[in-house]
Design an enzyme around this catalytic site. Structure first.
Site: not given
Length: 280
Positions: A103-104, A121, A129, A191, A230, A255
């Site tokens: 997810q990083n 992600h 662009c 552009c 999490s 954690l």
């Protein structure tokens, strides 16, 4: 159960399952100096993140984003893979894990040597662009921003407002800017179009092909290991839901609280940089 015993159980988990899919989150990169989004209770820190639709429709939002990104991106640019990233790459090379979904957006898995990887992600080190889809290096955009906005770059102040940047895991910074009218935004050198970091903003959807590839990895896997997440965002939590629905065991190194605690069979509450190297 002490940490050594928990690590032994986690090692046995990897040995029992031939195709372990690993899902990583921001907690993995904290040892690299990149802050986490949430506290140990899963509560988000700091301001509400920029929404993708707002970024695209509002010049003021884009201006604020790029000013904060100019301050915060160097933290990500200077970050190096930590022991947790390196251990995952070595576990993959040794055949102990099959694939990795992150997810990083910090790009540290690639730098550590992970190869069978999906960046769910996107990657903050790229810029796209929105008009012609040309890709740009974020480092080049930073150089342009610094040259075009010397007052912000050198004086650390905009209209008398002192900037003390607190970097965020998505590449911008937690700063207050009083006046951005003179701030110059980057544009596409191909552009002249609108530039956006090549990441999935909140409020936006992951590209269907990327989602399909990630779901395919989950289908092929026979177990799931969550590291440093999490799982409060559904794009990560869905993999735990899918694993549980198909009877695939779930382990976690994290954690604090996760959204899927009731689905996780084995949970090690310690940092990834402390636990993962022991698995080698």
């Amino acid at each position: 159960m002490n940490l050594n015993q928990q690590v032994d159980h986690l090692a046995a988990f990897l040995q029992r399952h031939r195709r372990v899919l690993v899902l990583t989150g921001a907690g993995l990169s904290t040892a690299s100096g990149i802050p986490d989004y949430r506290d140990k209770d899963g509560v988000r820190r700091g301001r509400t993140p920029i929404q993708g639709p707002d970024f695209r429709k509002s010049e003021a939002v884009r201006r604020r984003y790029w000013a904060r990104s100019m301050a915060g991106w160097p933290t990500l640019a200077q970050a190096a893979p930590n022991a947790g990233h390196r251990a995952l790459a070595q576990l993959e090379a040794a055949g102990r894990i099959d694939a990795l979904i992150t997810q990083n957006v910090d790009g540290l898995h690639q730098r550590a040597g992970s190869s069978k990887l999906i960046e769910l992600h996107g990657n903050i080190h790229g810029v796209v662009c929105l008009d012609c889809r040309a890709l740009h290096r974020r480092a080049d955009i930073q150089a342009w921003l610094t040259a075009a906005n010397p007052a912000l770059a050198n004086a650390g102040a905009v209209a008398g407002g002192e900037i003390v940047p607190e970097a965020r895991p998505d590449g911008d910074a937690e700063i207050e800017l009083n006046d951005l009218q003179d701030f110059r935004m980057p544009s596409c050198d191909a552009c002249g179009g609108t530039l956006q970091p090549d990441v999935i903003f909140f409020g936006d959807n992951i590209p269907p092909a990327r989602t399909a590839a990630a779901l395919d990895l989950m289908e092929q896997a026979d177990a799931l290991l969550v590291v440093g997440s999490s799982l409060m965002v559904f794009s990560g939590y869905r993999f735990c839901k899918l694993a549980a629905a198909t009877g695939k065991p779930i382990a976690a190194v994290n954690l604090g609280k996760t959204r899927a605690d009731e689905l996780i069979g084995l949970k090690v509450e310690a940092t990834a940089s402390e636990v993962l190297p022991r698995l080698l």
